[in-house]
Design an enzyme around this catalytic site. Structure first.
Site, PDB file in Angstrom:
ATOM      1  N   ASN A   7       0.880  -1.177   0.000  1.00  0.00           N
ATOM      2  CA  ASN A   7       0.000   0.000   0.000  1.00  0.00           C
ATOM      3  C   ASN A   7       0.915   1.224   0.000  1.00  0.00           C
ATOM      4  OD1 ASN A   7      -1.835   2.021   0.455  1.00  0.00           O
ATOM      5  ND2 ASN A   7      -2.742   1.105   2.291  1.00  0.00           N
ATOM      6  N   ARG A  91      -2.532  -2.116  -3.502  1.00  0.00           N
ATOM      7  CA  ARG A  91      -3.750  -1.337  -3.320  1.00  0.00           C
ATOM      8  C   ARG A  91      -3.673  -0.146  -4.270  1.00  0.00           C
ATOM      9  NH1 ARG A  91      -5.310   3.080   1.048  1.00  0.00           N
ATOM     10  NH2 ARG A  91      -7.490   3.242   0.481  1.00  0.00           N
ATOM     11  N   HIS A 180     -13.214   2.464  -0.331  1.00  0.00           N
ATOM     12  CA  HIS A 180     -13.181   1.375   0.673  1.00  0.00           C
ATOM     13  C   HIS A 180     -13.806   0.092   0.139  1.00  0.00           C
ATOM     14  CE1 HIS A 180     -13.437   4.714   3.968  1.00  0.00           C
ATOM     15  NE2 HIS A 180     -12.170   4.326   3.856  1.00  0.00           N
ATOM     16  N   ARG A 241     -13.007  15.252   7.754  1.00  0.00           N
ATOM     17  CA  ARG A 241     -13.714  15.623   6.503  1.00  0.00           C
ATOM     18  C   ARG A 241     -15.168  15.950   6.781  1.00  0.00           C
ATOM     19  NH1 ARG A 241     -11.909  10.293   3.268  1.00  0.00           N
ATOM     20  NH2 ARG A 241     -10.057  10.059   4.555  1.00  0.00           N
ATOM     21  N   GLU A 384      -8.139  -5.529   5.030  1.00  0.00           N
ATOM     22  CA  GLU A 384      -7.972  -5.160   3.626  1.00  0.00           C
ATOM     23  C   GLU A 384      -6.758  -5.843   2.997  1.00  0.00           C
ATOM     24  OE1 GLU A 384      -8.804  -1.100   5.030  1.00  0.00           O
ATOM     25  OE2 GLU A 384      -9.632  -0.746   3.030  1.00  0.00           O
TER      26      GLU A 384
END
Ligand code: ADP
Length: 397
Positions: A7, A91, A180, A241, A384
């Protein structure tokens, strides 16, 4: 078969080496401060031969070389040579409309990922750099790209088209993509196993609640809607956010405060969310501590967040015309019983009710519903990296 999962960020690169016969993580770590003074590799092995050492890493290629060297090191290593790595799974944040599943990396695939840079200018470039670095250091090892957006490509057009002039969709591919995806896919598959029912007979709302949070409506194993949009800024209020706000607020604030696009962007991405409301922190553990001390704005931030999650669950149940299970995952979803309690409170009318004692357990894959609840509420730790490794294995055989 060992699979290396990568990643890659702009100045960091996380990795895991997974033995797929047992799904055991042999080693994992992070190369930090790539291209910055004081670059460091932090490496952990399954049997605690951990190390943190400064190594000069000016490029991602240096980082890949460094992690290969610790993975194969005589004392710290978990494998003898590169030959023991069968494939690399990367990823990749944005696959645009081109990738609705993972792909073996070829030059043509790279070209398409490069075309998606415009859609994810902060994320795709370092992902590409990570792939290129692996290609250089591990020439003969097959590489696979696993996209955050791919799982959501099953959304119907009515869910992903914005009510803007249609020409912008044609011109810029301006639409909802969702993110996601690897996590939503993984936990929905685990949910079916936990419920002992085929995935293609289940209507599930998956709530990935972490620093970045998103919710997906997964109908018969396919995303039909999701809360993040063209970018990961949309949907829920998150750590920093703002999530969905009236779009007119943007121009209003820019005019009033004399902000340029960069400053406005920073406010919405880095200074908003529960941090913006509370002024305390983006981390829910800090919020909980502040609430204990009587901080009203921290309490308000938690209320705003949990109220929004609740509303998404309701609207996605309507979108799917039914609901069998709600899944909580990621940092907050897995570890914060208070959030789960607030989100599911007063939802008995739609068959959701949770058992307080079960809800207070941590770190388990568990059904926390009350005995006869019609809709099952599940906590499923996401993974993940394992999901990326499984995709990679599937593709390289
Ligand atoms: P990211 O989106 O960066 O992967 P995470 O999934 O790690 O984020 O989620 C971070 C959030 O999860 C933080 O708000 C933090 O409070 C919460 N969290 C993570 N681990 C724990 C834990 N062990 N106990 C309580 N909260 C946790």
């Amino acid at each position: 078969m060992n699979i290396l999962v990568i990643n890659a960020g702009s100045s960091s690169l996380k990795y895991q080496l997974i033995d797929m016969s047992s799904e055991k993580v042999l080693a994992k770590g992070v190369c930090d401060r790539i291209g910055i003074a004081g670059s460091v590799i932090k490496h952990k092995t399954f049997d605690d031969r951990n190390v943190e050492k400064e190594i000069e890493m000016t490029t991602h290629k240096d980082a890949i070389a460094a992690l290969i060297s610790v993975l194969t090191d005589k004392e710290l290593g978990v494998i003898k040579s590169l030959e023991e790595i069968s494939a690399v799974g990367h990823r990749v944040v944005h696959g645009g409309e081109k990738f609705f599943k993972s792909a073996i990396i070829t030059e043509e695939v790279m070209k398409t990922i490069e075309e998606c840079v415009e859609l994810a200018p902060l994320h795709n470039p370092p992902n590409i750099t990570g792939i290129r670095a692996c290609q250089q250091v591990m020439k003969d090892v097959p590489q696979v790209a696993v996209f955050d957006t791919a799982f959501h490509q099953t959304m119907p057009k009515k869910a992903y088209i914005y009510a803007l002039p249609y020409e912008y969709y044609n011109k810029y591919k301006l639409r909802k993509y969702g993110f996601h995806g690897t996590s939503h896919k993984y936990v929905s598959e685990r949910a079916a196993l936990l419920l002992k029912k085929p995935l293609d007979q289940l209507k599930i709302v998956t709530c990935h609640l972490g620093n970045g949070s998103s919710i997906a409506a997964v109908d018969c194993g396919k995303t039909v809607d999701t809360s993040m949009g063209f970018t990961p800024l949309d949907g829920l209020a998150m750590g920093t956010r703002c999530g969905t706000i009236d779009p007119a607020v943007v121009t209003f604030l820019m005019n009033k405060e004399g902000l340029d696009t960069e400053k406005m962007d920073a406010i919405m991405n880095k200074k908003s969310g529960v941090l913006g409301i509370s002024g305390v922190s983006s981390d829910f553990r800090d919020l909980d501590a502040a609430i204990e001390e009587g901080n009203e704005l921290a309490a308000l931030a938690l209320e705003v967040f949990t109220y929004q999650v609740k509303k998404f669950i309701g609207s996605y149940a309507c979108a799917m015309g039914g609901l069998d299970a709600v899944v909580f995952t990621a940092g907050i979803g897995e570890n914060n019983p208070k959030v789960r309690r607030m989100v599911t409170s007063a939802l008995d009318f739609m068959g959701i009710s949770i058992d307080e004692a079960k809800n207070n357990q941590r770190g388990l894959e568990i059904d926390i519903s009350t005995e006869g609840a019609k809709v099952r509420t599940l906590v499923i730790p996401t993974n993940e990296e394992l999901a990326i490794a499984k995709e990679t294995k599937k593709l390289v055989g």
